[in-house]
Design an enzyme around this catalytic site. Sequence first.
Site, PDB file in Angstrom:
ATOM      1  N   PRO A 128       0.813  -1.216   0.000  1.00  0.00           N
ATOM      2  CA  PRO A 128       0.000   0.000   0.000  1.00  0.00           C
ATOM      3  C   PRO A 128       0.849   1.271   0.000  1.00  0.00           C
ATOM      4  O   PRO A 128       0.398   2.340  -0.333  1.00  0.00           O
ATOM      5  CB  PRO A 128      -0.808  -0.114   1.309  1.00  0.00           C
ATOM      6  CG  PRO A 128      -0.783  -1.569   1.648  1.00  0.00           C
ATOM      7  CD  PRO A 128       0.535  -2.076   1.169  1.00  0.00           C
ATOM      8  N   GLU A 159       1.873  -9.138   8.182  1.00  0.00           N
ATOM      9  CA  GLU A 159       1.781  -7.674   8.243  1.00  0.00           C
ATOM     10  C   GLU A 159       2.847  -7.018   7.379  1.00  0.00           C
ATOM     11  O   GLU A 159       3.003  -5.804   7.410  1.00  0.00           O
ATOM     12  CB  GLU A 159       1.917  -7.204   9.701  1.00  0.00           C
ATOM     13  CG  GLU A 159       0.775  -7.679  10.588  1.00  0.00           C
ATOM     14  CD  GLU A 159      -0.583  -7.429   9.967  1.00  0.00           C
ATOM     15  OE1 GLU A 159      -1.335  -8.409   9.793  1.00  0.00           O
ATOM     16  OE2 GLU A 159      -0.885  -6.278   9.619  1.00  0.00           O
ATOM     17  N   ARG A 168       0.534  -8.442 -21.699  1.00  0.00           N
ATOM     18  CA  ARG A 168      -0.240  -8.162 -22.916  1.00  0.00           C
ATOM     19  C   ARG A 168       0.452  -7.132 -23.798  1.00  0.00           C
ATOM     20  O   ARG A 168       0.095  -6.936 -24.951  1.00  0.00           O
ATOM     21  CB  ARG A 168      -1.668  -7.775 -22.584  1.00  0.00           C
ATOM     22  CG  ARG A 168      -1.841  -6.587 -21.682  1.00  0.00           C
ATOM     23  CD  ARG A 168      -3.232  -6.550 -21.067  1.00  0.00           C
ATOM     24  NE  ARG A 168      -4.275  -6.987 -21.959  1.00  0.00           N
ATOM     25  CZ  ARG A 168      -4.825  -6.237 -22.913  1.00  0.00           C
ATOM     26  NH1 ARG A 168      -4.379  -5.025 -23.120  1.00  0.00           N
ATOM     27  NH2 ARG A 168      -5.794  -6.707 -23.664  1.00  0.00           N
ATOM     28  N   ASP A 179      -5.921  -0.327 -27.198  1.00  0.00           N
ATOM     29  CA  ASP A 179      -6.391  -0.410 -25.807  1.00  0.00           C
ATOM     30  C   ASP A 179      -6.629   0.980 -25.254  1.00  0.00           C
ATOM     31  O   ASP A 179      -5.884   1.891 -25.567  1.00  0.00           O
ATOM     32  CB  ASP A 179      -5.292  -1.029 -24.935  1.00  0.00           C
ATOM     33  CG  ASP A 179      -5.540  -2.498 -24.666  1.00  0.00           C
ATOM     34  OD1 ASP A 179      -6.557  -3.006 -25.163  1.00  0.00           O
ATOM     35  OD2 ASP A 179      -4.712  -3.094 -23.987  1.00  0.00           O
TER      36      ASP A 179
HETATM   37  N1  LIG Z   1      -2.549  -1.724  -2.750  1.00  0.00           N
HETATM   38  C1  LIG Z   1      -1.658  -2.708  -2.948  1.00  0.00           C
HETATM   39  O1  LIG Z   1      -1.018  -2.829  -4.003  1.00  0.00           O
HETATM   40  C2  LIG Z   1      -1.456  -3.696  -1.859  1.00  0.00           C
HETATM   41  C3  LIG Z   1      -0.342  -4.519  -1.853  1.00  0.00           C
HETATM   42  C4  LIG Z   1      -0.163  -5.454  -0.821  1.00  0.00           C
HETATM   43  C5  LIG Z   1      -1.142  -5.517   0.173  1.00  0.00           C
HETATM   44  N2  LIG Z   1      -1.052  -6.375   1.221  1.00  0.00           N
HETATM   45  C6  LIG Z   1       0.142  -7.170   1.510  1.00  0.00           C
HETATM   46  C7  LIG Z   1       1.172  -6.265   2.143  1.00  0.00           C
HETATM   47  C8  LIG Z   1       2.349  -6.046   1.457  1.00  0.00           C
HETATM   48  C9  LIG Z   1       3.328  -5.231   2.028  1.00  0.00           C
HETATM   49  C10 LIG Z   1       3.126  -4.622   3.263  1.00  0.00           C
HETATM   50  C11 LIG Z   1       1.945  -4.816   3.937  1.00  0.00           C
HETATM   51  C12 LIG Z   1       0.949  -5.646   3.401  1.00  0.00           C
HETATM   52  N3  LIG Z   1      -0.268  -5.880   4.101  1.00  0.00           N
HETATM   53  C13 LIG Z   1      -0.442  -7.227   4.617  1.00  0.00           C
HETATM   54  C14 LIG Z   1      -1.823  -7.417   5.176  1.00  0.00           C
HETATM   55  O2  LIG Z   1      -2.146  -6.411   6.088  1.00  0.00           O
HETATM   56  C15 LIG Z   1      -2.073  -5.099   5.548  1.00  0.00           C
HETATM   57  C16 LIG Z   1      -0.698  -4.815   4.988  1.00  0.00           C
HETATM   58  N4  LIG Z   1      -2.219  -4.706   0.151  1.00  0.00           N
HETATM   59  C17 LIG Z   1      -2.384  -3.790  -0.837  1.00  0.00           C
END
Ligand SMILES: NC(=O)c1ccc(NCc2ccccc2N2CCOCC2)nc1
Length: 254
Positions: A97, A124, A162, A177
């Site tokens: 994220p 996490e 693609r 596209d």
């Molecule tokens: N938006 C995206 O590309 C995206 C990518 C991964 C993801 N989660 C795996 C993750 C990966 C890295 C760090 C934390 C986390 N998470 C693990 C689960 O708990 C929350 C944090 N979420 C959303």
Amino acid sequence: MSSDRRRAKRYGVVSIFPEMLSAISQYGVSSRAIDQGSVALEAWNPRSFTHDRHHTVDDRPYGGGPGMLMKVEPLKQALHAAKAWAGEGSKVIYLSPQGQPFNQRAAQRLAAEPGLVFLAGRYEGVDERLINAEIDEEWSIGDYVLSGGELGAMVMIDAIVRLLPGVLGHNQSAEQDSFSDGLLDCPHYTRPEVYEGETVPEVLLSGNHERIRQWRLKQSLGRTYERRLDLLQRLELSDEQQRLLEEYLEERKQ
Ligand SMILES: NC(=O)c1ccc(NCc2ccccc2N2CCOCC2)nc1
């Protein structure tokens, strides 16, 4: 003799759920790209690099707090094995994220790389020192939280594959596209000619390819204006595009 004498691009994915990759390796365009040798996809499971009885891949976070982190050593070894397979110059991509927002331009740039390794985080997340030592690019597929990075990795791989030459059959469909010219896609129609009382725009039945091209471009411009003005503002419109957008907005007023 297949025209695709190009060497297969190698994409490795480090994940504790390798079977998830079947979603792109077993279906559609991405599975065809693998069959025709344009791309090779390989999963690397950190659990294969553990040596304890329980094959432990998670570890407790320093400082306490809920949940676990991915254990550093198995992850490091899985990443190195994946890099050795994908080619030492391969870029290592981490889905999170906190990453930069993935988009078509990034897909086009990454499609030029000879090899890629994707790290799909679970639990996490991952120790910051491993990110600093091993990750080249951190990407996000959107502002929301997922349970792992696998879906993000598969979204990126699908968007990239693609774009590889020879994958989409007649290449121009990748250019046509939406997003390839930075615009949203135009409306599409197929049989029946009348559906629930609605007809197909007559220009599409005219057989006049130049009129059809202009109509489709006008629709893409108008739609992008109406739905994603932010995308339009980023573009330098050609004279033709400017004219077609003005016509679209005029017609909208009638
Ligand atoms: N938006 C995206 O590309 C995206 C990518 C991964 C993801 N989660 C795996 C993750 C990966 C890295 C760090 C934390 C986390 N998470 C693990 C689960 O708990 C929350 C944090 N979420 C959303």
